[in-house]
Design a protein around this motif. Structure first.
Motif, PDB file in Angstrom:
ATOM      1  N   ILE A  17       0.623  -1.444   0.050  1.00  0.00           N
ATOM      2  CA  ILE A  17       0.049   0.012   0.337  1.00  0.00           C
ATOM      3  C   ILE A  17       1.364   1.373   0.419  1.00  0.00           C
ATOM      4  O   ILE A  17       0.195   2.214  -0.574  1.00  0.00           O
ATOM      5  CB  ILE A  17      -0.876  -0.072   1.549  1.00  0.00           C
ATOM      6  CG1 ILE A  17      -2.259  -1.455   0.856  1.00  0.00           C
ATOM      7  CG2 ILE A  17      -2.134   1.117   1.489  1.00  0.00           C
ATOM      8  CD1 ILE A  17      -2.767  -1.209   2.442  1.00  0.00           C
ATOM      9  N   ILE A  18       2.275   1.627   0.388  1.00  0.00           N
ATOM     10  CA  ILE A  18       2.730   2.562   0.786  1.00  0.00           C
ATOM     11  C   ILE A  18       3.742   2.490  -0.422  1.00  0.00           C
ATOM     12  O   ILE A  18       3.384   3.716  -0.952  1.00  0.00           O
ATOM     13  CB  ILE A  18       4.123   2.140   1.876  1.00  0.00           C
ATOM     14  CG1 ILE A  18       3.598   1.876   3.198  1.00  0.00           C
ATOM     15  CG2 ILE A  18       4.895   3.226   1.670  1.00  0.00           C
ATOM     16  CD1 ILE A  18       3.973   1.809   4.522  1.00  0.00           C
ATOM     17  N   ILE A  21       0.728   4.491  -3.210  1.00  0.00           N
ATOM     18  CA  ILE A  21       0.684   5.725  -2.041  1.00  0.00           C
ATOM     19  C   ILE A  21       2.455   5.653  -2.973  1.00  0.00           C
ATOM     20  O   ILE A  21       0.976   7.461  -3.767  1.00  0.00           O
ATOM     21  CB  ILE A  21       0.271   5.726  -1.298  1.00  0.00           C
ATOM     22  CG1 ILE A  21      -1.103   4.663  -0.508  1.00  0.00           C
ATOM     23  CG2 ILE A  21       0.261   7.357  -0.916  1.00  0.00           C
ATOM     24  CD1 ILE A  21      -0.968   4.843   0.585  1.00  0.00           C
ATOM     25  N   PHE A  24       1.051   6.708  -6.987  1.00  0.00           N
ATOM     26  CA  PHE A  24       0.371   7.314  -7.119  1.00  0.00           C
ATOM     27  C   PHE A  24       0.804   8.919  -7.205  1.00  0.00           C
ATOM     28  O   PHE A  24      -0.006   9.356  -7.939  1.00  0.00           O
ATOM     29  CB  PHE A  24      -0.851   7.196  -6.192  1.00  0.00           C
ATOM     30  CG  PHE A  24      -2.127   7.735  -6.787  1.00  0.00           C
ATOM     31  CD1 PHE A  24      -3.188   7.317  -7.897  1.00  0.00           C
ATOM     32  CD2 PHE A  24      -2.320   8.581  -6.013  1.00  0.00           C
ATOM     33  CE1 PHE A  24      -4.004   8.237  -7.632  1.00  0.00           C
ATOM     34  CE2 PHE A  24      -3.429   9.493  -6.153  1.00  0.00           C
ATOM     35  CZ  PHE A  24      -4.725   9.005  -7.326  1.00  0.00           C
ATOM     36  N   ILE A  25       1.612   9.815  -6.441  1.00  0.00           N
ATOM     37  CA  ILE A  25       1.690  11.143  -5.644  1.00  0.00           C
ATOM     38  C   ILE A  25       2.545  10.759  -7.406  1.00  0.00           C
ATOM     39  O   ILE A  25       2.642  12.206  -7.694  1.00  0.00           O
ATOM     40  CB  ILE A  25       2.267  10.657  -4.102  1.00  0.00           C
ATOM     41  CG1 ILE A  25       1.150  10.537  -3.399  1.00  0.00           C
ATOM     42  CG2 ILE A  25       3.003  12.144  -4.493  1.00  0.00           C
ATOM     43  CD1 ILE A  25       1.974  10.324  -1.790  1.00  0.00           C
ATOM     44  N   GLY A  79       0.510   1.297  -8.368  1.00  0.00           N
ATOM     45  CA  GLY A  79      -0.234   2.493  -8.194  1.00  0.00           C
ATOM     46  C   GLY A  79       0.451   3.449  -8.901  1.00  0.00           C
ATOM     47  O   GLY A  79      -0.523   4.034  -9.445  1.00  0.00           O
ATOM     48  N   GLY A  83      -2.975   6.033 -10.721  1.00  0.00           N
ATOM     49  CA  GLY A  83      -2.016   6.907 -11.262  1.00  0.00           C
ATOM     50  C   GLY A  83      -1.986   7.464 -12.189  1.00  0.00           C
ATOM     51  O   GLY A  83      -2.451   8.476 -12.734  1.00  0.00           O
TER      52      GLY A  83
END
Length: 92
Positions: A17-18, A21, A24-25, A79, A83
Motif C-alpha cells: 500500500i505504501i 501511494i 500514485f503521488i 499505484g 495514477g
C-alpha cells in the motif's frame, strides 16, 4: 483480534500500500515516460531482491524477504497504473 492482523501478512500488505501511494503521488508530478521508467527500475530492483532472497539468504528469512519484494512489486505497478488512469481521466 488475530483475524484483523492476518497472521503476519499485515507488514507485507502495508508495504504494498505504501509503494502504491508513493507511485500514485509520483504519477502526478512526472510525465508518462518518466513514470514508466521509474516503475521499471523499481520492478527490476524488486525482482533482484526476490532472486537474491531465495538464492543467497535462504530459509525463513529469505522467504520473508521474497514476500516483501513481491508486495513492493505489486504496489509499484498498481499505484503506477491507477495514477496513470487518474491522470488520463483528469486530462479529458
Amino acid at each position: 483480534m488475530d483475524v484483523l492482523m492476518l497472521d503476519g501478512w499485515t507488514p507485507i500488505i502495508i508495504l504494498g500500500i505504501i509503494f502504491a501511494i508513493i507511485m500514485f503521488i509520483i504519477s502526478f508530478k512526472v510525465s508518462k515516460s518518466i513514470l514508466f521508467l521509474i516503475t521499471i527500475i523499481i520492478s527490476l530492483f524488486c525482482i533482484a531482491i526476490f532472486i537474491y532472497s531465495f538464492g543467497q539468504v535462504g530459509g525463513w528469512g529469505g522467504l520473508i524477504l521474497g514476500f516483501y519484494s513481491i508486495g513492493a512489486f505489486f504496489g509499484t505497478w498498481i499505484g503506477g497504473i491507477i495514477g496513470l488512469i487518474k491522470k488520463l481521466i483528469n486530462k479529458e
